[in-house]
Scaffold this motif. Structure first.
Motif, short mmCIF file in Angstrom:
data_model
loop_
_atom_site.label_atom_id
_atom_site.label_comp_id
_atom_site.label_asym_id
_atom_site.label_seq_id
_atom_site.Cartn_x
_atom_site.Cartn_y
_atom_site.Cartn_z
N THR A 98 0.83 -1.20 0.00
CA THR A 98 0.00 0.00 0.00
C THR A 98 0.86 1.25 0.00
O THR A 98 0.58 2.23 -0.70
N SER A 99 1.94 1.22 0.77
CA SER A 99 2.86 2.36 0.82
C SER A 99 3.53 2.60 -0.54
O SER A 99 3.68 3.74 -0.98
N VAL A 100 3.91 1.51 -1.21
CA VAL A 100 4.52 1.62 -2.54
C VAL A 100 3.52 2.21 -3.52
O VAL A 100 3.85 3.11 -4.31
N LYS A 101 2.29 1.70 -3.48
CA LYS A 101 1.25 2.20 -4.38
C LYS A 101 1.02 3.68 -4.14
O LYS A 101 0.89 4.47 -5.09
N GLU A 102 0.97 4.09 -2.89
CA GLU A 102 0.75 5.50 -2.58
C GLU A 102 1.94 6.35 -3.01
O GLU A 102 1.78 7.51 -3.38
N GLY A 103 3.15 5.77 -2.97
CA GLY A 103 4.31 6.48 -3.46
C GLY A 103 4.22 6.74 -4.95
O GLY A 103 4.55 7.83 -5.44
N LEU A 104 3.75 5.75 -5.69
CA LEU A 104 3.57 5.92 -7.13
C LEU A 104 2.49 6.94 -7.45
O LEU A 104 2.51 7.56 -8.52
N TYR A 129 0.03 1.38 -21.13
CA TYR A 129 -0.71 1.06 -22.35
C TYR A 129 -0.03 1.65 -23.57
O TYR A 129 0.70 2.65 -23.49
N ASP A 130 -0.25 1.01 -24.71
CA ASP A 130 0.40 1.43 -25.95
C ASP A 130 0.15 2.90 -26.27
O ASP A 130 0.98 3.54 -26.93
N ALA A 131 -1.01 3.40 -25.83
CA ALA A 131 -1.36 4.79 -26.14
C ALA A 131 -0.60 5.80 -25.29
O ALA A 131 -0.68 7.00 -25.54
N ALA A 132 0.15 5.34 -24.28
CA ALA A 132 0.93 6.25 -23.45
C ALA A 132 2.05 6.87 -24.28
O ALA A 132 2.67 6.20 -25.12
N SER A 133 2.34 8.13 -24.04
CA SER A 133 3.44 8.78 -24.76
C SER A 133 4.76 8.22 -24.26
O SER A 133 4.86 7.72 -23.13
N PRO A 134 5.81 8.26 -25.07
CA PRO A 134 7.13 7.81 -24.61
C PRO A 134 7.58 8.51 -23.34
O PRO A 134 8.18 7.88 -22.46
N THR A 135 7.26 9.79 -23.22
CA THR A 135 7.64 10.54 -22.03
C THR A 135 6.93 10.01 -20.79
O THR A 135 7.55 9.81 -19.74
N ALA A 136 5.62 9.78 -20.91
CA ALA A 136 4.84 9.26 -19.78
C ALA A 136 5.32 7.87 -19.40
O ALA A 136 5.47 7.55 -18.21
N ALA A 137 5.56 7.03 -20.40
CA ALA A 137 6.01 5.66 -20.13
C ALA A 137 7.35 5.66 -19.41
O ALA A 137 7.57 4.91 -18.44
N ALA A 138 8.27 6.49 -19.87
CA ALA A 138 9.59 6.56 -19.25
C ALA A 138 9.50 7.07 -17.81
O ALA A 138 10.21 6.59 -16.91
N LYS A 139 8.63 8.04 -17.59
CA LYS A 139 8.45 8.62 -16.26
C LYS A 139 7.94 7.56 -15.27
O LYS A 139 8.42 7.46 -14.14
N VAL A 140 6.96 6.77 -15.72
CA VAL A 140 6.39 5.73 -14.86
C VAL A 140 7.39 4.61 -14.61
O VAL A 140 7.52 4.12 -13.49
N ARG A 141 8.10 4.19 -15.65
CA ARG A 141 9.10 3.13 -15.48
C ARG A 141 10.20 3.56 -14.49
O ARG A 141 10.65 2.76 -13.65
N ALA A 142 10.63 4.80 -14.59
CA ALA A 142 11.66 5.30 -13.69
C ALA A 142 11.17 5.31 -12.24
O ALA A 142 11.91 4.93 -11.31
N ALA A 143 9.93 5.70 -12.03
CA ALA A 143 9.36 5.71 -10.69
C ALA A 143 9.23 4.30 -10.14
O ALA A 143 9.54 4.03 -8.97
N ALA A 145 10.99 1.69 -10.89
CA ALA A 145 12.30 1.07 -10.67
C ALA A 145 12.83 1.33 -9.26
O ALA A 145 13.65 0.56 -8.74
N LYS A 146 12.36 2.39 -8.63
CA LYS A 146 12.83 2.74 -7.28
C LYS A 146 12.38 1.74 -6.22
O LYS A 146 12.94 1.71 -5.13
N TYR A 147 11.37 0.94 -6.55
CA TYR A 147 10.78 0.07 -5.54
C TYR A 147 11.16 -1.40 -5.70
O TYR A 147 10.61 -2.27 -5.02
N GLY A 148 12.11 -1.69 -6.57
CA GLY A 148 12.63 -3.05 -6.68
C GLY A 148 11.59 -4.08 -7.02
O GLY A 148 10.67 -3.83 -7.83
N ASP A 149 11.68 -5.26 -6.36
CA ASP A 149 10.80 -6.37 -6.72
C ASP A 149 9.40 -6.26 -6.14
O ASP A 149 8.58 -7.17 -6.33
N SER A 150 9.12 -5.17 -5.45
CA SER A 150 7.74 -4.98 -4.96
C SER A 150 6.83 -4.47 -6.09
O SER A 150 5.62 -4.40 -5.92
N VAL A 151 7.44 -4.13 -7.23
CA VAL A 151 6.68 -3.62 -8.38
C VAL A 151 6.97 -4.46 -9.61
O VAL A 151 8.12 -4.86 -9.85
#
Length: 338
Positions: A98-104, A129-143, A145-151
């Protein structure tokens, strides 16, 4: 009522005597109603046990209608098994997920992405989703990655959309949605649907109801809308005749039913809870994801499990449908079931 109108109420549950006598329900041969009652009982009992485990609680999920309690240590496992539940030893507690989800949730302006808790995999699942912009996708992936195997990050096809289109359920003359549940407040009758529908304004009609006025509309953030019901309460039932008498808690693995004016009835499975979904209209919080098939015009329609109402449809794509929890709608607006 018009057969396309989705109203609220509920079939009679198992008798208390049968449950007290220890009647066992075989998932393979159970009727839909019996199976729903088995799920509801299992969710309630397992949830109570899980809540008592403190930091040892990893959450609950269902397998063929029976609850599995996930645990983070041997002491919690022993307690859950002593209560009669199957267990699974996991790494992350439900509080940690829950804490990880709230962090995201602090990640903003990333349409066509979502994240929610999957207790079965013991992870927060991020969907891009495929419709996400490259910028949005990269932003979410970077966020993420901070949480390791919990995500876990997944790529999904298609585009998320809130379902509003022409149809024949409830309409303001320009857009059509589906009625979720009949409810009351202060003894007066109302109709509950999606907030992204009521945000469109106008006077709504459908079936034998005309002149329905918008009294509450919340979207984004939530996705709830409340309409007056000028013709009074009357008997409430899903258009299959299914009565709804309680408000349920969506649980990963739970088999559900849904109804909408475009795709009609159908079934699916809950795949995530407490999901933040980044639609183009904004972020919708606390959604639960399902495998149910829905389409434009189904917005606001109900998800339910036997006699328990679960939520109203927000939208999705061809593979996933998201619903806003009925429990939050009832609490936010001070409602009672009709």
């Amino acid at each position: 009522m018009n057969s396309r109108k989705t109203l609220l109420a509920g079939f009679t549950a198992f008798s208390a005597a049968a449950l007290a006598a220890g009647v066992c329900v075989n998932a393979a041969s159970a009727s839909p109603l019996a199976f729903s009652q088995m799920q509801a009982q299992s969710i309630a009992q397992a949830g109570s046990v899980a809540d008592s485990l403190g930091a040892g609680n990893g959450g609950v999920y269902l397998v063929r209608g029976k609850a599995v309690v996930t645990v983070t240590d041997a002491a919690a496992q022993e307690k859950a098994e002593a209560a009669g539940f199957a267990t699974k030893l996991v790494k992350h507690s439900f509080a940690e997920l829950t804490s990880v989800k709230e962090g995201l949730d602090s990640v903003k302006n990333v349409p066509q992405t979502s994240w929610g808790i999957d207790t079965r995999s013991n992870q927060v699942v991020v969907k891009i989703y495929d419709a996400a912009s490259p910028t949005a996708a990269a932003k979410v992936r970077a966020a993420a990655a901070k949480y390791g195997d919990s995500v876990r990050v997944e790529q999904h096809s298609g585009k998320l959309s809130t379902y509003i289109s022409d149809g024949d359920s409830i309409t303001n003359g320009q857009y059509t949605c589906s009625l979720g549940f009949n409810v009351t407040r202060g003894g007066q009758p109302f109709m509950l649907t999606a907030g992204h529908c009521t945000n469109l304004g106008g006077t709504w009609r459908g079936g034998n109801v005309t002149g329905a006025q918008i009294v509450e509309s919340d979207c984004p953030g939530a996705d709830s809308g409340l309409l007056t019901r000028p013709n009074g309460t009357g008997p409430g039932a899903i258009n299959t005749g299914q009565r709804i008498t309680s408000v349920g808690t969506p649980t990963v693995g739970e088999q559900i039913r849904k109804m909408g004016q475009t795709t009609g009835g159908g079934s699916g499975e809950v795949t995530s809870v407490d999901e933040s979904v980044n639609f183009d209209v904004g972020v919708l919080n606390h959604e639960f994801g399902t495998t149910a098939h829905t389409d434009h015009g189904d917005s606001g329609g109900p998800a339910y499990d036997g006699s328990a109402g679960l939520g109203t449809l927000s939208g999705g794509n061809t593979q996933t449908s998201y619903f806003y929890p009925l429990s939050r709608e009832m609490s936010s607006y001070g409602l009672r079931l009709a």
